[in-house]
Design an enzyme around this catalytic site. Structure first.
Site, PDB file in Angstrom:
ATOM      1  N   GLY A 262       3.439  -1.024   4.292  1.00 13.64           N
ATOM      2  CA  GLY A 262       2.322  -0.463   5.052  1.00 13.64           C
ATOM      3  C   GLY A 262       2.344   1.059   5.131  1.00 13.64           C
ATOM      4  O   GLY A 262       1.825   1.643   6.085  1.00 13.64           O
TER       5      GLY A 262
ATOM      6  N   MET B  30      -1.297  -8.355  -1.444  1.00  8.73           N
ATOM      7  CA  MET B  30      -0.867  -8.856  -2.751  1.00  8.73           C
ATOM      8  C   MET B  30      -1.418 -10.241  -3.085  1.00  8.73           C
ATOM      9  O   MET B  30      -0.784 -10.993  -3.809  1.00  8.73           O
ATOM     10  CB  MET B  30       0.658  -8.860  -2.823  1.00  8.73           C
TER      11      MET B  30
ATOM     12  N   HIS C  67      -5.170   0.916  -5.924  1.00  6.61           N
ATOM     13  CA  HIS C  67      -4.307   0.454  -7.020  1.00  6.61           C
ATOM     14  C   HIS C  67      -3.739   1.666  -7.760  1.00  6.61           C
ATOM     15  O   HIS C  67      -4.502   2.550  -8.162  1.00  6.61           O
ATOM     16  CB  HIS C  67      -5.100  -0.446  -7.983  1.00  6.61           C
TER      17      HIS C  67
ATOM     18  N   GLU D  54      -1.153   8.494  -3.170  1.00  4.06           N
ATOM     19  CA  GLU D  54      -1.869   7.316  -2.633  1.00  4.06           C
ATOM     20  C   GLU D  54      -2.253   7.562  -1.176  1.00  4.06           C
ATOM     21  O   GLU D  54      -3.364   7.259  -0.754  1.00  4.06           O
ATOM     22  CB  GLU D  54      -0.972   6.072  -2.680  1.00  4.06           C
TER      23      GLU D  54
HETATM   24  C1  GRF Z   1       0.940   0.595  -3.008  1.00  2.00           C
HETATM   25  O1  GRF Z   1       1.585   1.189  -4.131  1.00  2.00           O
HETATM   26  C2  GRF Z   1      -0.414   0.065  -3.400  1.00  2.00           C
HETATM   27  O2  GRF Z   1      -1.087   0.880  -4.332  1.00  2.00           O
HETATM   28  C3  GRF Z   1      -0.016  -1.234  -4.060  1.00  2.00           C
HETATM   29  O3  GRF Z   1       0.959  -1.772  -3.191  1.00  2.00           O
HETATM   30  C4  GRF Z   1       1.645  -0.672  -2.576  1.00  2.00           C
HETATM   31  C5  GRF Z   1       1.551  -0.855  -1.082  1.00  2.00           C
HETATM   32  O4  GRF Z   1       2.434   0.012  -0.482  1.00  2.00           O
HETATM   33  N1  GRF Z   1      -1.156  -2.104  -4.195  1.00  2.00           N
HETATM   34  P1  GRF Z   1       2.446   0.070   1.147  1.00  2.00           P
HETATM   35  O5  GRF Z   1       2.656  -1.353   1.646  1.00  2.00           O
HETATM   36  O6  GRF Z   1       1.136   0.638   1.589  1.00  2.00           O
HETATM   37  O7  GRF Z   1       3.609   0.980   1.453  1.00  2.00           O
END
Ligand code: GRF
Length: 199
Positions: free
Chosen positions: A12, A94, A113, A182
């Protein structure tokens, strides 16, 4: 105020980036619920620490009762709908969502993504980009936020970042750089939806 439901399955850290941006008044939105399909997702703790409703919605009971993925998705959509979301953010969620979920929220579900459109879809995208970079088959990769459609990591792009491969970088350094970007990109993507709600 833009009502957000954030869906997670893991740490998260992207959820945390959204929480921090809202608390710093960099983002005019309200997270009305965090939904996880995994009980142990640390993101649920992050939500609880910030007084945000957290919903644990596992798939296993449906599988154990021989129920279909569509039934799970339809019930999940009902649970999410209760929060009256304006935007649903998949931040490390996921599971592949079927039309039984997506059709309830047309153009309201966006997915983060860590790859460019049409490249490295599915899991371990960051690691796969790193290997391709080391092999010299790519000079850059990227990160995108796109509208979620039933096809994995496809859908119209909302925003994307191009990220150069740095030759001497270790996998950990690359991962950290990708996650830092991200965290910025997910907030920028949501900000694109806040305009009509700035009341
Ligand atoms: C991130 O790299 C996102 O792009 C991918 O899963 C990861 C999630 O990371 N789909 P987090 O749980 O937000 O730390």
């Amino acid at each position: 105020m833009l009502r957000l439901v954030v869906m997670i399955s893991g740490s998260g850290s992207n959820l945390q980036a959204i929480i921090d941006a809202i608390e710093k008044k960099h983002l005019k939105a309200k997270i009305v619920a965090v939904v996880s399909n995994r009980r142990k997702a640390y993101g649920l703790e992050r939500a609880q620490k910030h007084g945000i409703d957290s919903v644990y919605f596992p798939l296993k009971p449906y599988k154990d009762e021989g129920k279909s993925r569509e039934e799970y998705d339809a019930d999940l959509a009902q649970a999410v709908e209760l929060y009256r979301p304006d935007l649903i953010v998949l931040a490390g969620w996921m599971h592949i969502l079927s039309p039984a979920f997506l059709d309830k929220f047309p153009k309201q579900v966006i997915n983060l993504h860590p790859a460019l459109p049409g490249e490295f879809d599915g899991t371990n995208a960051i690691e796969r980009a790193f290997i391709a970079g080391q092999e010299g088959t790519i000079k850059y990769t990227g990160i995108m936020v796109h509208y979620a459609i039933p096809e994995v990591d496809a859908g119209d792009v909302v925003i994307q970042a191009h990220i150069p491969i740095l030759p001497k970088e270790t996998l950990d350094q690359f991962k950290n750089r990708m996650h830092r970007i991200e965290h910025r990109l997910i907030v920028q993507a949501i900000a694109l939806f806040t305009e009509p709600y700035l009341t």
